[in-house]
Design an enzyme around this catalytic site. Structure first.
Site, short mmCIF file in Angstrom:
data_model
loop_
_atom_site.label_atom_id
_atom_site.label_comp_id
_atom_site.label_asym_id
_atom_site.label_seq_id
_atom_site.Cartn_x
_atom_site.Cartn_y
_atom_site.Cartn_z
N ASN A 45 0.82 -1.22 0.00
CA ASN A 45 0.00 0.00 0.00
C ASN A 45 0.85 1.27 0.00
O ASN A 45 0.35 2.35 0.27
CB ASN A 45 -0.94 0.00 1.21
CG ASN A 45 -0.19 0.10 2.53
OD1 ASN A 45 1.03 -0.03 2.57
ND2 ASN A 45 -0.94 0.31 3.61
N GLN A 105 8.87 27.72 0.98
CA GLN A 105 7.62 28.12 1.65
C GLN A 105 7.95 28.56 3.08
O GLN A 105 7.53 27.95 4.05
CB GLN A 105 6.63 26.97 1.62
CG GLN A 105 6.22 26.56 0.20
CD GLN A 105 5.16 25.49 0.19
OE1 GLN A 105 4.22 25.49 0.98
NE2 GLN A 105 5.30 24.54 -0.74
N HIS A 138 17.13 28.42 1.45
CA HIS A 138 16.55 29.46 0.61
C HIS A 138 16.44 30.78 1.38
O HIS A 138 16.56 31.86 0.79
CB HIS A 138 15.16 29.02 0.13
CG HIS A 138 14.56 29.96 -0.88
ND1 HIS A 138 15.09 30.15 -2.14
CD2 HIS A 138 13.47 30.77 -0.80
CE1 HIS A 138 14.36 31.03 -2.79
NE2 HIS A 138 13.38 31.43 -2.01
N LYS A 202 13.45 42.31 -10.77
CA LYS A 202 12.43 41.44 -11.35
C LYS A 202 11.15 41.53 -10.56
O LYS A 202 11.13 42.00 -9.41
CB LYS A 202 12.92 39.98 -11.36
CG LYS A 202 13.03 39.34 -9.98
CD LYS A 202 13.48 37.90 -10.05
CE LYS A 202 13.48 37.25 -8.66
NZ LYS A 202 13.92 35.86 -8.68
N ASP A 230 22.97 31.84 -7.27
CA ASP A 230 21.68 31.58 -6.63
C ASP A 230 21.80 30.32 -5.78
O ASP A 230 22.77 29.58 -5.89
CB ASP A 230 20.57 31.43 -7.67
CG ASP A 230 19.20 31.82 -7.15
OD1 ASP A 230 19.07 32.01 -5.92
OD2 ASP A 230 18.25 31.94 -7.95
N GLY A 236 14.14 26.68 -13.76
CA GLY A 236 15.21 27.34 -14.50
C GLY A 236 14.77 28.62 -15.16
O GLY A 236 15.58 29.36 -15.71
#
Length: 317
Positions: A45, A105, A138, A202, A230, A236
Site C-alpha cells: 500500500n 515556503q 533558501h 524582477k 543563486d 530554471g
C-alpha cells in the site's frame, strides 16, 4: 560511595536514505566510515518500512537524505529513519539535509497559505532530531524554525574557488538574480577579490508559481563575464531570463553558479553541486557538477568532535 562510573567512547555512525545514496557513500568515505546497513522498502500500500541491521544504542547518529523528487516520499522516509533511531536508543541524532525540502515556503505571501518550512522543522523535532545540518537554505530565517542547533553550510567556497581558477584572469562581475540575495553576492565578490556587483530587478507573477519577469539589470556588466549566483533553480525560468537580460545588456558571457540543480541555459557554463542527484537525461555539455561531500563530512566531523562549524566559513556561518 554509591553508583557505577564508566568512561565510554563516542561512536559516530552514518545512515543514508534511498534518495541520494551516492552522496552519502562519498561522505562516509571521507569520514573513514561506512554506511550502517539498512533495510528499507515499501509495503503493497506504499507505506515505508525501515530497520537498521546493527545496534545503534548510544551512538552519535548522522542521517543523510536529500529531499529530491518525489519529495514527500523521501521526507517521510527521513522522518521514519529518525524515529527508528530514537526508539533504538541512539544518544544524539543529527539530521543531514543537503537540500531542505519546502524551504521556499518560508513565509506567507498571501492569506490562508501555510509556512511549510516551519512544519518541516517541527516534524523532525517531533520525530526525535537533536540537530540539523543543511546546505544553502533558501532563507536564513529557517534556522530559527527548528528548536535546536542548526548548522547552515555554504557551498560558496567550493563554487567560488572553481570560478576563480577557471575565470580569474578575465574581467568578472558578480550578479544576484534578485535584490534579496545581494548579501550572498557580496560574499562572492569578496571571495573573488572585490569584483563589481550587479543585480536583476524582477517581479514575480502571483498567478503562476516559479515564474518571474526580469525587468532590467542594475549595475555595470558591459564587457564582463557575469557570475550569476543563486541557491537553487527549479524550472530554471528565473535564472535563464536573468542570463538573457545580462547578455542583452552587453555582458561578455554568463556563468551560472548554484548549489542545487538546474536545467540548460544560454550561459557559457553552469556550475552546481551534487546536493541533489542529477539524472543522466538532465545533464548537458555546459554542466559542471562539484562534490559537496567534503564540506558535509568536515561539518559532521566538527559536530562529532565538538569543534567549530563556523570556522569553516571565516565566521560567516
Amino acid at each position: 560511595m554509591t553508583g557505577y562510573k564508566k568512561t565510554t567512547e563516542k561512536n559516530l555512525m552514518v545512515f543514508s536514505g534511498r534518495a541520494h545514496p551516492e552522496l552519502a557513500e562519498e561522505v562516509a568515505r571521507d569520514l573513514g566510515s561506512g554506511l550502517v546497513p539498512t533495510s528499507a522498502y515499501e509495503f503493497a500500500n506504499s507505506e515505508i518500512y525501515v530497520r537498521y541491521e546493527e545496534s545503534v544504542r548510544g551512538c552519535d547518529a548522522f542521517v543523510i537524505q536529500s529531499h529530491t523528487a518525489p519529495v514527500n516520499e523521501w521526507i517521510m522516509e527521513h522522518l521514519i529513519m529518525v524515529d527508528a533511531l530514537k526508539r533504538a536508543s541512539a544518544k544524539r541524532i543529527t539530521v543531514v539535509l543537503p537540500f531542505y525540502g519546502y524551504a521556499r515556503q518560508d513565509k506567507k505571501h498571501r492569506g490562508r497559505e501555510p509556512i511549510s518550512a516551519r512544519l518541516m522543522a517541527d516534524l523532525f523535532k517531533t520525530a526525535g532530531a537533536d540537530r540539523l545540518i543543511t546546505v544553502d537554505l533558501h532563507a536564513d530565517q529557517i534556522q530559527g524554525f527548528f528548536d535546536g542547533p542548526v548548522d547552515h553550510l555554504m557551498a560558496l567556497p567550493i563554487l567560488a574557488d572553481h570560478v576563480r581558477q577557471k575565470y580569474g584572469d578575465q574581467r568578472l562581475a558578480v550578479v544576484s538574480p534578485d535584490a534579496g540575495r545581494i548579501k550572498v553576492a557580496e560574499r562572492w565578490s569578496a571571495r573573488l577579490g572585490g569584483v563589481p556587483l550587479a543585480f536583476i530587478h524582477k517581479t514575480r507573477r502571483e498567478d503562476r508559481p516559479n515564474e518571474t519577469v526580469a525587468n532590467r539589470v542594475v549595475g555595470k556588466v558591459d564587457g564582463r563575464i557575469c557570475v550569476l549566483v543563486d541557491d537553487m533553480i527549479d524550472t530554471g525560468g528565473t535564472i535563464v531570463k536573468a542570463a538573457e537580460a545580462l547578455m542583452a545588456d552587453g555582458a561578455a558571457g554568463v556563468v551560472i553558479a548554484a548549489t542545487h540543480r538546474l536545467k540548460n541555459s544560454p550561459a557559457a557554463e553552469v556550475i552546481v553541486t551534487n546536493t541533489l542527484p542529477i539524472a543522466p537525461d538532465r545533464e548537458f555539455d555546459k554542466l559542471s557538477v562539484l562534490s559537496i561531500a567534503p564540506l558535509i563530512s568536515r561539518a559532521i566531523k566538527e559536530v562529532f568532535e565538538d569543534g567549530s562549524v563556523t570556522s569553516m566559513f571565516d565566521g560567516h556561518a
